[in-house]
Design a protein around this motif. Structure first.
Motif, PDB file in Angstrom:
ATOM      1  N   LYS A   1      -3.717  -4.318   0.478  1.00  0.00           N
ATOM      2  CA  LYS A   1      -5.260  -3.856  -0.523  1.00  0.00           C
ATOM      3  C   LYS A   1      -4.833  -2.697  -1.410  1.00  0.00           C
ATOM      4  CE  LYS A   1      -6.680  -7.627   2.161  1.00  0.00           C
ATOM      5  NZ  LYS A   1      -6.462  -8.329   0.395  1.00  0.00           N
ATOM      6  N   GLN A   2      -3.749  -1.741  -1.199  1.00  0.00           N
ATOM      7  CA  GLN A   2      -3.855  -0.926  -1.883  1.00  0.00           C
ATOM      8  C   GLN A   2      -2.538  -0.920  -2.917  1.00  0.00           C
ATOM      9  OE1 GLN A   2      -4.671   2.120   0.700  1.00  0.00           O
ATOM     10  NE2 GLN A   2      -6.509   2.303   0.016  1.00  0.00           N
ATOM     11  N   PHE A   3      -2.328   0.144  -4.120  1.00  0.00           N
ATOM     12  CA  PHE A   3      -1.214   0.357  -4.841  1.00  0.00           C
ATOM     13  C   PHE A   3      -1.193   1.054  -5.553  1.00  0.00           C
ATOM     14  CE2 PHE A   3      -1.680  -4.342  -4.175  1.00  0.00           C
ATOM     15  CZ  PHE A   3      -0.546  -5.257  -4.417  1.00  0.00           C
ATOM     16  N   ILE A   4      -0.130   2.032  -5.750  1.00  0.00           N
ATOM     17  CA  ILE A   4       0.101   3.616  -6.328  1.00  0.00           C
ATOM     18  C   ILE A   4       0.803   3.102  -7.693  1.00  0.00           C
ATOM     19  CG2 ILE A   4       1.141   5.684  -6.769  1.00  0.00           C
ATOM     20  CD1 ILE A   4       0.767   5.759  -4.052  1.00  0.00           C
ATOM     21  N   VAL A   5       0.356   3.059  -8.405  1.00  0.00           N
ATOM     22  CA  VAL A   5       1.084   1.942  -9.719  1.00  0.00           C
ATOM     23  C   VAL A   5       1.547   3.276 -11.332  1.00  0.00           C
ATOM     24  CG1 VAL A   5       0.442   0.558 -12.117  1.00  0.00           C
ATOM     25  CG2 VAL A   5      -1.213   0.213  -9.642  1.00  0.00           C
ATOM     26  N   ALA A   6       2.455   3.161 -11.278  1.00  0.00           N
ATOM     27  CA  ALA A   6       3.417   4.196 -12.120  1.00  0.00           C
ATOM     28  C   ALA A   6       3.969   3.127 -13.599  1.00  0.00           C
ATOM     29  CB  ALA A   6       4.787   4.997 -11.974  1.00  0.00           C
TER      30      ALA A   6
ATOM     31  N   LYS B   1       1.668   8.919  -1.373  1.00  0.00           N
ATOM     32  CA  LYS B   1       2.045   8.001  -0.698  1.00  0.00           C
ATOM     33  C   LYS B   1       1.309   8.647   0.498  1.00  0.00           C
ATOM     34  CE  LYS B   1       4.424   4.196   0.701  1.00  0.00           C
ATOM     35  NZ  LYS B   1       4.020   3.028   0.292  1.00  0.00           N
ATOM     36  N   ALA B   2       1.548   9.411   1.118  1.00  0.00           N
ATOM     37  CA  ALA B   2       1.154  10.026   2.466  1.00  0.00           C
ATOM     38  C   ALA B   2      -0.511   9.936   2.461  1.00  0.00           C
ATOM     39  CB  ALA B   2       1.386  11.858   2.339  1.00  0.00           C
ATOM     40  N   LEU B   3      -1.267   9.858   1.779  1.00  0.00           N
ATOM     41  CA  LEU B   3      -2.609   9.961   1.497  1.00  0.00           C
ATOM     42  C   LEU B   3      -3.098   8.504   1.881  1.00  0.00           C
ATOM     43  CD1 LEU B   3      -3.690  12.178  -1.114  1.00  0.00           C
ATOM     44  CD2 LEU B   3      -4.059  12.520   0.925  1.00  0.00           C
ATOM     45  N   TYR B   4      -1.928   7.479   1.089  1.00  0.00           N
ATOM     46  CA  TYR B   4      -2.522   5.813   1.501  1.00  0.00           C
ATOM     47  C   TYR B   4      -1.358   5.259   1.819  1.00  0.00           C
ATOM     48  CZ  TYR B   4      -5.648   7.265  -2.455  1.00  0.00           C
ATOM     49  OH  TYR B   4      -7.228   7.632  -3.072  1.00  0.00           O
TER      50      TYR B   4
ATOM     51  N   GLU C   1      -7.490  -2.204  -4.016  1.00  0.00           N
ATOM     52  CA  GLU C   1      -7.522  -0.168  -4.514  1.00  0.00           C
ATOM     53  C   GLU C   1      -6.803  -0.365  -5.813  1.00  0.00           C
ATOM     54  OE1 GLU C   1      -8.337   3.531  -3.906  1.00  0.00           O
ATOM     55  OE2 GLU C   1      -8.331   2.599  -2.455  1.00  0.00           O
ATOM     56  N   PHE C   2      -6.483  -0.003  -6.814  1.00  0.00           N
ATOM     57  CA  PHE C   2      -5.508   0.447  -7.781  1.00  0.00           C
ATOM     58  C   PHE C   2      -5.418   1.939  -8.101  1.00  0.00           C
ATOM     59  CE2 PHE C   2      -5.678  -4.134  -8.431  1.00  0.00           C
ATOM     60  CZ  PHE C   2      -4.151  -4.356  -8.121  1.00  0.00           C
ATOM     61  N   ILE C   3      -3.763   2.775  -8.265  1.00  0.00           N
ATOM     62  CA  ILE C   3      -4.308   4.220  -7.547  1.00  0.00           C
ATOM     63  C   ILE C   3      -3.586   4.863  -8.579  1.00  0.00           C
ATOM     64  CG2 ILE C   3      -4.124   6.100  -6.245  1.00  0.00           C
ATOM     65  CD1 ILE C   3      -4.634   4.120  -3.518  1.00  0.00           C
ATOM     66  N   VAL C   4      -3.629   5.254  -9.750  1.00  0.00           N
ATOM     67  CA  VAL C   4      -2.459   5.494 -10.962  1.00  0.00           C
ATOM     68  C   VAL C   4      -1.082   7.533 -10.506  1.00  0.00           C
ATOM     69  CG1 VAL C   4      -4.463   7.649 -12.127  1.00  0.00           C
ATOM     70  CG2 VAL C   4      -2.949   6.824 -12.944  1.00  0.00           C
ATOM     71  N   ALA C   5      -0.567   6.336 -10.120  1.00  0.00           N
ATOM     72  CA  ALA C   5       0.376   7.144 -10.029  1.00  0.00           C
ATOM     73  C   ALA C   5       0.659   8.921 -10.606  1.00  0.00           C
ATOM     74  CB  ALA C   5       2.253   7.387 -10.441  1.00  0.00           C
TER      75      ALA C   5
ATOM     76  N   ILE D   1      -9.659  12.725   2.940  1.00  0.00           N
ATOM     77  CA  ILE D   1     -10.943  11.590   1.924  1.00  0.00           C
ATOM     78  C   ILE D   1     -11.551  13.182   1.161  1.00  0.00           C
ATOM     79  CG2 ILE D   1     -13.542  11.442   1.217  1.00  0.00           C
ATOM     80  CD1 ILE D   1     -13.738  10.607   4.250  1.00  0.00           C
ATOM     81  N   ASP D   2     -11.391  14.546   1.475  1.00  0.00           N
ATOM     82  CA  ASP D   2     -11.585  15.309   0.374  1.00  0.00           C
ATOM     83  C   ASP D   2     -10.254  15.736  -0.475  1.00  0.00           C
ATOM     84  OD1 ASP D   2     -13.913  16.330   1.525  1.00  0.00           O
ATOM     85  OD2 ASP D   2     -13.389  18.143   2.659  1.00  0.00           O
ATOM     86  N   ALA D   3      -8.989  15.097   0.024  1.00  0.00           N
ATOM     87  CA  ALA D   3      -7.509  15.495  -0.124  1.00  0.00           C
ATOM     88  C   ALA D   3      -7.694  13.835  -1.031  1.00  0.00           C
ATOM     89  CB  ALA D   3      -6.456  15.718   0.412  1.00  0.00           C
ATOM     90  N   ARG D   4      -7.993  12.997  -1.113  1.00  0.00           N
ATOM     91  CA  ARG D   4      -7.795  11.583  -2.093  1.00  0.00           C
ATOM     92  C   ARG D   4      -8.589  11.808  -2.907  1.00  0.00           C
ATOM     93  NH1 ARG D   4      -8.098   6.646   1.684  1.00  0.00           N
ATOM     94  NH2 ARG D   4      -5.848   6.264   2.379  1.00  0.00           N
TER      95      ARG D   4
END
Length: 356
Positions: free
Chosen positions: A267-272, A226-229, A289-293, A14-17
């Protein structure tokens, strides 16, 4: 009862995220009170009606502008759909919230309409990196090649081209030309051009240009994220470097990435791509959930931080001002417009005959 070691590892995760998300947060923007924003929104709505105008906004603009465009019967989309919407809408004035080449494209397609922009200073690194004199000389050096230019170019560069494409139809157009035995001269984005070349196998000569937003996405950063998600899918715009594209689960234009988020069950996406797109992604996929690359390198610095600085120049304040003052009008000289219209029309005609 959970193992203490497992609990510690979960907390570390969680801290890393949190650390990752803090390092790629939105850049600072001046804040206005809700009362001020509400005043501008209401004033803009009134002026749009009074001036028979419609607001057309790109996915990368401020979410406040995107929401206002939707609320007032305008359009939020990619550059191709913006152009088509503006051409087909009955309004006599188009307000184009985006960057300058989008306003020029609207004027080329609808010369009878007044086209205004919140600011004429909003440009594009791809446009800036492909000046007409150098580009024309480059074309003259390769007269045997069909000139295909990306929409992110000036009216003058479009006028020098045989075809204009957007990222949503670039593959199909080049496949079509390759099947006819034509060799391609591509400009200006070298990453998108390289992606098209690899996907189609066509003979493509590349201009050396890049988007300052997409060029900064890092393959290592995405691998670490990606290792975190681990369950997240990676969505990548093809203006990104090839090492980033290689990590993608979905590669495509802004509209295609939004479609990918909607149609995949993850449910989760890393978006570049530019994080302005998150407004529409979250709107259409509220449970995801959308996570900015990541864009920052080892020195934790970036030029754009996944936000186009020129798109960010569009605001409710200058949108309201341009409607009140009627300045910032896009003008394209007639002969130039007529030449630029030919490759643009080819694009629109070609798109009309594609399935879907």
């Amino acid at each position: 009862m959970p193992n203490r070691t497992d609990s510690n590892e979960a907390n570390q995760r969680i801290d890393a995220r949190n650390f990752v998300q803090a390092s790629i947060a939105h850049p600072y923007k001046p804040q206005h009170s809700e009362a001020v924003l509400a005043h501008w929104r209401e004033r803009i709505k009134h002026l749009l009606i009074a001036q028979n105008a419609v607001l057309v906004a790109h996915y990368y603009t401020d979410p406040l502008i995107q929401a206002l465009a939707e609320e007032t019967g305008g359009c939020v989309s990619d550059s191709l759909e913006m152009a088509r919407f503006g051409a087909e809408h009955p309004a006599q004035t188009l307000i184009v919230a985006g960057v300058k080449f989008m306003g020029e494209t609207a004027k080329i397609l609808t010369p009878q309409k007044r086209v205004l922009m919140p600011t004429l200073e909003a440009t594009c690194s791809l446009d800036l990196g492909c000046p007409i004199d150098q580009f024309s000389a480059f074309c003259d050096q390769h007269p045997d090649r069909t000139v295909v230019v990306y929409a992110n170019t000036s009216a003058a560069v479009k006028a020098r081209a045989d075809w204009v494409v957007t990222s949503s139809i670039a593959l199909e157009v080049v496949e079509y030309l390759d099947a006819k035995g034509e060799k391609i001269l591509w400009a200006p984005d070298k990453y998108l051009g390289s992606y098209v070349q690899k996907q189609t196998g066509a003979d493509v000569l590349l201009w050396d240009g890049a988007c300052i937003v997409h060029e900064e996405f890092k393959a290592k950063g995405i691998i670490d994220l990606k290792a975190l998600y681990p369950e997240a899918l990676v969505l990548v715009h093809p203006e990104s470097p090839s090492a980033v594209v290689a990590l993608a689960d979905v590669v495509g234009s802004t509209s295609q990435l939004i479609h990918g988020a909607k149609t995949h069950s993850n449910k989760q996406f890393i978006v570049a791509t530019d994080q302005g797109i998150f407004y529409k992604m979250q709107q259409q996929c509220p449970a995801k959930e959308f996570i900015v690359a990541p864009t920052a390198g080892s020195g934790a610095t970036c030029r754009s931080c996944a936000s186009c600085p020129w798109m960010g120049m569009n605001s409710l304040e200058n949108l309201c001002a341009v409607l009140e003052q009627g300045d910032n009008e896009i003008v394209v000289e007639t002969k130039l417009r007529e030449r630029a219209m030919k490759p643009l029309q080819r694009m629109l005609d070609f798109r009309q005959h594609l399935p879907g």
